[in-house]
Design a protein around this motif. Structure first.
Motif, PDB file in Angstrom:
ATOM      1  N   ALA A   1      -1.523   7.057  -5.416  1.00 44.46           N
ATOM      2  CA  ALA A   1      -2.869   6.484  -5.443  1.00 44.46           C
ATOM      3  C   ALA A   1      -3.362   6.319  -4.012  1.00 44.46           C
ATOM      4  O   ALA A   1      -2.630   5.821  -3.151  1.00 44.46           O
ATOM      5  CB  ALA A   1      -2.853   5.137  -6.148  1.00 44.46           C
ATOM      6  N   GLY A   2      -4.599   6.741  -3.777  1.00 45.59           N
ATOM      7  CA  GLY A   2      -5.145   6.627  -2.429  1.00 45.59           C
ATOM      8  C   GLY A   2      -5.495   5.198  -2.049  1.00 45.59           C
ATOM      9  O   GLY A   2      -5.380   4.809  -0.882  1.00 45.59           O
ATOM     10  N   ASP A   3      -5.936   4.399  -3.017  1.00 46.65           N
ATOM     11  CA  ASP A   3      -6.360   3.026  -2.743  1.00 46.65           C
ATOM     12  C   ASP A   3      -6.094   2.192  -3.997  1.00 46.65           C
ATOM     13  O   ASP A   3      -6.842   2.252  -4.971  1.00 46.65           O
ATOM     14  CB  ASP A   3      -7.856   3.003  -2.402  1.00 46.65           C
ATOM     15  N   ILE A   4      -5.024   1.398  -3.956  1.00 42.12           N
ATOM     16  CA  ILE A   4      -4.632   0.693  -5.187  1.00 42.12           C
ATOM     17  C   ILE A   4      -5.548  -0.473  -5.521  1.00 42.12           C
ATOM     18  O   ILE A   4      -5.424  -1.069  -6.596  1.00 42.12           O
ATOM     19  CB  ILE A   4      -3.165   0.219  -5.140  1.00 42.12           C
ATOM     20  N   SER A   5      -6.514  -0.791  -4.642  1.00 45.33           N
ATOM     21  CA  SER A   5      -7.477  -1.827  -5.011  1.00 45.33           C
ATOM     22  C   SER A   5      -8.392  -1.348  -6.136  1.00 45.33           C
ATOM     23  O   SER A   5      -9.081  -2.161  -6.760  1.00 45.33           O
ATOM     24  CB  SER A   5      -8.327  -2.257  -3.806  1.00 45.33           C
ATOM     25  N   MET A   6      -8.369  -0.047  -6.448  1.00 48.78           N
ATOM     26  CA  MET A   6      -9.108   0.461  -7.605  1.00 48.78           C
ATOM     27  C   MET A   6      -8.531  -0.111  -8.897  1.00 48.78           C
ATOM     28  O   MET A   6      -9.223  -0.203  -9.910  1.00 48.78           O
ATOM     29  CB  MET A   6      -9.054   1.996  -7.646  1.00 48.78           C
ATOM     30  N   TRP A   7      -7.272  -0.488  -8.856  1.00 47.14           N
ATOM     31  CA  TRP A   7      -6.612  -1.069 -10.034  1.00 47.14           C
ATOM     32  C   TRP A   7      -6.472  -2.585  -9.923  1.00 47.14           C
ATOM     33  O   TRP A   7      -6.153  -3.244 -10.900  1.00 47.14           O
ATOM     34  CB  TRP A   7      -5.233  -0.438 -10.226  1.00 47.14           C
ATOM     35  N   SER A   8      -6.689  -3.121  -8.727  1.00 45.17           N
ATOM     36  CA  SER A   8      -6.587  -4.569  -8.515  1.00 45.17           C
ATOM     37  C   SER A   8      -7.667  -4.981  -7.512  1.00 45.17           C
ATOM     38  O   SER A   8      -7.387  -5.142  -6.331  1.00 45.17           O
ATOM     39  CB  SER A   8      -5.191  -4.950  -8.009  1.00 45.17           C
TER      40      SER A   8
END
Length: 267
Positions: free
Chosen positions: A34-41
């Motif tokens: 994942a390039g940017d896990i803030s997409m999930w959190s």
């Protein structure tokens, strides 16, 4: 009389097979970054990359075989650089092993799988559904009827299907139960599996994506419903307590690295 006893007694002392799951296999159905896990959190770990995994689960119940999720399409194994997203914040997926090859390793063919279910209809969970064109598919009606891109159907209309409206006992003995856990998508579902030696396990689908999500009740920004996601997380938590179950989080690589992968199995 002696001849009659010889015929009757042996069959009388053969114990009946106990109902339940014989084996649970974890199959490698994809690995990604994942390039940017803030997409999930949202609001947490912004800009941070993280490895993901994608699991499928194969269940042997007596003479029956049941598969839960079918992972990324096997064709991705042929892409040298994997499948890259249009938005680099999301996942680049690779397929180190095909689903077909893992079935072959177990001495199975797709025709041996008589029933199946998917947690939901995102591509990393339904990529190989039509490898099993005759297997009965269990899916929530809300997911089945949810329009796809350009209002296209999400499933091949000719595929055998049982549309569910809530929980479903797959084999009728309580050993494998589909749990309705909407929120990530309209008809998302999870799976409760009860094993004789390992105990109860809840397979999360995408009700939760990784442990940090679970611990902090993080809801991905693109989920269908935040309210229903949180309610489903609470429902899973209640099931874990009631059944004294483990939670296996589908995309959590750190957890998966501690588990036995096929051809090893849980019983």
């Amino acid at each position: 009389m002696a001849a009659l006893l010889a015929l009757v007694v042996p069959t009388a002392i053969i114990p009946a097979r106990a109902a339940g799951v014989d084996r649970l296999y974890i199959l490698n159905c994809g690995e990604g970054t994942a390039g940017d896990i803030s997409m999930w959190s949202p609001g947490v770990n912004e800009g941070k990359s993280m490895p993901f995994v994608d699991n499928c689960y194969l269940i042997k119940h007596g003479a029956d075989w049941f598969i839960w999720d079918t992972g990324l399409a096997d064709s991705i194994a042929d892409l040298p650089d994997g499948q890259k997203p249009a938005d680099p914040r999301f996942l680049t997926w690779r397929r180190p092993k095909t689903l077909a090859s893992q079935l072959t390793q177990l001495g199975l063919s797709p025709a041996d799988i008589k029933s199946m279910a998917v947690s939901h209809t995102h591509p990393d969970h339904v990529g190989n559904i039509e490898m099993f064109p005759n297997a009965m598919l269990f899916v929530q009606k809300a997911e089945y009827d949810w329009p796809g891109a350009n209002n296209a159907p999400r499933f091949v209309p000719s595929h055998p299907v049982t549309k569910l409206d809530g929980d479903h006992d797959v084999f009728g003995d309580g050993s494998v139960t589909i749990l309705s856990t909407p929120g990530h998508t309209p008809g998302h579902q999870s799976l409760l599996v009860k094993l004789q030696h390992t105990g109860a396990i809840v397979l999360s689908g995408d009700a939760v994506h990784f442990k940090g999500n679970w611990d902090n009740r993080g809801v991905p920004a693109n989920n269908f419903s935040k309210e229903k996601t949180l309610a489903s997380m609470q429902r899973i938590s209640d099931v874990l307590t009631e059944e004294k179950a483990q939670l296996w989080i589908n995309h959590d690589k750190a957890q998966r690295d501690t588990l036995k992968m096929s051809p090893e199995f849980y019983d």
